[in-house]
Design a protein around this motif. Sequence first.
Motif, short mmCIF file in Angstrom:
data_model
loop_
_atom_site.label_atom_id
_atom_site.label_comp_id
_atom_site.label_asym_id
_atom_site.label_seq_id
_atom_site.Cartn_x
_atom_site.Cartn_y
_atom_site.Cartn_z
N PRO A 41 25.16 7.43 -39.85
CA PRO A 41 25.28 8.85 -39.51
C PRO A 41 25.12 9.12 -38.01
CG PRO A 41 23.92 8.57 -41.46
CD PRO A 41 24.12 7.20 -40.88
N ILE A 42 24.20 8.39 -37.36
CA ILE A 42 24.03 8.55 -35.92
C ILE A 42 25.27 8.04 -35.20
CG2 ILE A 42 22.67 7.85 -33.90
CD1 ILE A 42 20.20 7.81 -35.68
N ASN A 43 25.77 6.90 -35.63
CA ASN A 43 26.97 6.34 -35.02
C ASN A 43 28.16 7.30 -35.13
OD1 ASN A 43 25.91 3.93 -34.08
ND2 ASN A 43 26.42 2.79 -35.92
N GLU A 44 28.38 7.84 -36.33
CA GLU A 44 29.52 8.73 -36.54
C GLU A 44 29.42 9.98 -35.67
OE1 GLU A 44 32.26 8.30 -38.31
OE2 GLU A 44 31.65 6.29 -38.96
N THR A 45 28.23 10.53 -35.59
CA THR A 45 28.03 11.75 -34.80
C THR A 45 28.22 11.47 -33.31
OG1 THR A 45 26.46 12.58 -36.45
CG2 THR A 45 26.42 13.62 -34.28
N PHE A 46 27.63 10.39 -32.83
CA PHE A 46 27.75 10.10 -31.40
C PHE A 46 29.18 9.73 -31.03
CE2 PHE A 46 27.27 7.52 -27.53
CZ PHE A 46 26.67 8.48 -26.72
N LEU A 47 29.88 9.02 -31.90
CA LEU A 47 31.29 8.70 -31.64
C LEU A 47 32.11 9.98 -31.45
CD1 LEU A 47 31.95 5.73 -34.07
CD2 LEU A 47 32.35 5.70 -31.61
N SER A 48 31.85 10.97 -32.25
CA SER A 48 32.56 12.25 -32.12
C SER A 48 32.22 12.95 -30.82
CB SER A 48 32.22 13.16 -33.31
OG SER A 48 32.60 12.57 -34.53
N MET A 49 31.02 12.67 -30.31
CA MET A 49 30.53 13.35 -29.11
C MET A 49 30.99 12.68 -27.81
SD MET A 49 26.55 14.33 -28.35
CE MET A 49 26.31 13.26 -26.93
N ILE A 50 31.44 11.43 -27.89
CA ILE A 50 31.77 10.67 -26.68
C ILE A 50 32.74 11.38 -25.74
CG2 ILE A 50 32.99 8.58 -25.89
CD1 ILE A 50 31.42 7.01 -27.97
N PRO A 51 33.81 12.02 -26.23
CA PRO A 51 34.72 12.71 -25.30
C PRO A 51 34.02 13.79 -24.46
CG PRO A 51 35.77 12.45 -27.43
CD PRO A 51 34.34 12.05 -27.61
N ARG A 52 32.88 14.27 -24.92
CA ARG A 52 32.18 15.33 -24.18
C ARG A 52 31.19 14.80 -23.15
NH1 ARG A 52 30.28 20.46 -27.46
NH2 ARG A 52 30.34 21.16 -25.30
N LEU A 53 31.04 13.49 -23.08
CA LEU A 53 30.09 12.93 -22.11
C LEU A 53 30.50 13.22 -20.68
CD1 LEU A 53 29.16 9.44 -23.64
CD2 LEU A 53 28.14 11.69 -24.06
N VAL A 54 31.77 13.49 -20.45
CA VAL A 54 32.23 13.85 -19.10
C VAL A 54 31.59 15.16 -18.64
CG1 VAL A 54 34.42 12.63 -19.31
CG2 VAL A 54 34.28 15.01 -20.05
N GLU A 55 31.09 15.95 -19.57
CA GLU A 55 30.42 17.20 -19.22
C GLU A 55 28.99 16.96 -18.74
OE1 GLU A 55 30.79 20.22 -22.30
OE2 GLU A 55 32.52 19.15 -23.14
N LEU A 56 28.52 15.71 -18.87
CA LEU A 56 27.15 15.36 -18.46
C LEU A 56 27.20 14.17 -17.49
CD1 LEU A 56 25.57 15.51 -22.03
CD2 LEU A 56 25.34 17.24 -20.25
N PRO A 57 27.88 14.34 -16.34
CA PRO A 57 28.11 13.21 -15.42
C PRO A 57 26.86 12.68 -14.74
CG PRO A 57 28.78 15.27 -14.40
CD PRO A 57 28.44 15.60 -15.82
N ASP A 58 25.80 13.46 -14.71
CA ASP A 58 24.59 13.03 -14.01
C ASP A 58 23.72 12.09 -14.85
OD1 ASP A 58 25.29 14.61 -11.85
OD2 ASP A 58 24.23 16.37 -12.61
N PHE A 59 24.10 11.91 -16.10
CA PHE A 59 23.29 11.09 -17.01
C PHE A 59 24.11 9.91 -17.51
CE2 PHE A 59 22.34 15.67 -18.00
CZ PHE A 59 21.34 15.79 -17.04
N HIS A 60 23.45 8.75 -17.64
CA HIS A 60 24.14 7.58 -18.17
C HIS A 60 23.67 7.33 -19.61
CE1 HIS A 60 26.58 3.95 -17.38
NE2 HIS A 60 25.93 3.52 -18.47
N PHE A 61 24.63 7.21 -20.52
CA PHE A 61 24.34 7.01 -21.93
C PHE A 61 24.41 5.52 -22.28
CE2 PHE A 61 25.32 11.41 -21.61
CZ PHE A 61 24.64 12.04 -22.64
N VAL A 62 23.34 5.02 -22.86
CA VAL A 62 23.30 3.65 -23.36
C VAL A 62 23.30 3.74 -24.88
CG1 VAL A 62 21.97 1.51 -23.47
CG2 VAL A 62 22.07 2.81 -21.33
N TYR A 63 24.35 3.22 -25.48
CA TYR A 63 24.60 3.39 -26.90
C TYR A 63 24.46 2.04 -27.60
CZ TYR A 63 27.56 4.50 -31.04
OH TYR A 63 28.08 4.65 -32.29
#
Length: 364
Positions: A200-222
């Motif tokens: 469930p966490i994987n599915e949700t975060f995968l859907s969210m990945i295109p929006r990571l460009v809206e948070l350029p100051d933070f680096h996501f480690v998945y």
Amino acid sequence: MRIIISGGGTGGHIYPALSLLKEFKKRESDIEILYVGSKHGLEADIVQKEGIPFFPLKVSGFKRKISWENLRTVYRFINGVSICKSLIRKFKPDIVIGTGGYVCAPVVYAASKLSIPTLIHEQNVIPGLTNQFLSRYVDMVAVSFSGSEQYFPAKKVKLTGNPRATEVATAEAKQGFESLHILPEKKIVLVVGGSRGARPINETFLSMIPRLVELPDFHFVYVTGEVHYEKVVQRIGEHVPTNLSVYPFLYNMPEVLAATSLIINRAGASFLAEITALGLPSILIPSPYVTNNHQEKNARWMEEQGASIMLLEKDLNEMALFQAIHDLMNDETRLIHMSIKAKSLGKPEAAELLYKEAKAMLRA
């Protein structure tokens, strides 16, 4: 010094036991250890890889509804107690320690009936059935979190924290940044669902990945979990945001945690010990599939203390997760407050405290 220790079923019971044994080995020059666990549990593999002598026991847990299987469980418990009494007479331990899971019930119970000093450790905020049962017979009950004392006999209970915290408390953020190849001025958001991952966490975060460009100051480690990694990488494709790193598993998790500003994870007991030891703000998504729903109780307690935000799996979706991350990472004051609260709940000295309590029992 001779120790029998037992705990199993999940890493939340096994890793605190191993952390405590490391503390004993560090402080005792002459020590013999025997680990008693389920022959089919995770501990059978994990403990033996650590080079610790292992005795397999055939046991099972009670069903929470009326079931004929519970009659077999009673038989296995009685038989297990008989086996453990013989084992204890042969090994002659100075102390017997249980860290939870139904496998430790016959071990610790047998020791108490043979007048061997006994100690149990509870990792969760709300105790499991095994430790509630054993608390009537043992000499001492050690708990991980303030508030758990109320579930045990007052004269026996001690707040020590979780010994797993000791292993991460000294981790260095610098090593975490270097291993991830991320500049130390970056704020890391760590997304992980446990060693095997959480769909469930994987599915949700995968859907969210295109929006990571809206948070350029933070680096996501998945961290996907090894069983999910290939499928996740295929779904992400070639268009990986520059502020995203994807791993199947991290073997230096303590150092990565030390470098992290916010973590999204389940709410297992060992994990909570780690993040409170480091004072790490968190968004907790408790697994609804665990015994006694203890992860939700853990997460709810952490949220009530002001250290975490809880998102129930039934409420988990791309918008909810993105908004929670966005709001927290853009509110430095709240992050600091959550960090202070988390740190106040931690016991990085837990392994040492448990060791001292055990030694005091033997001197009494």
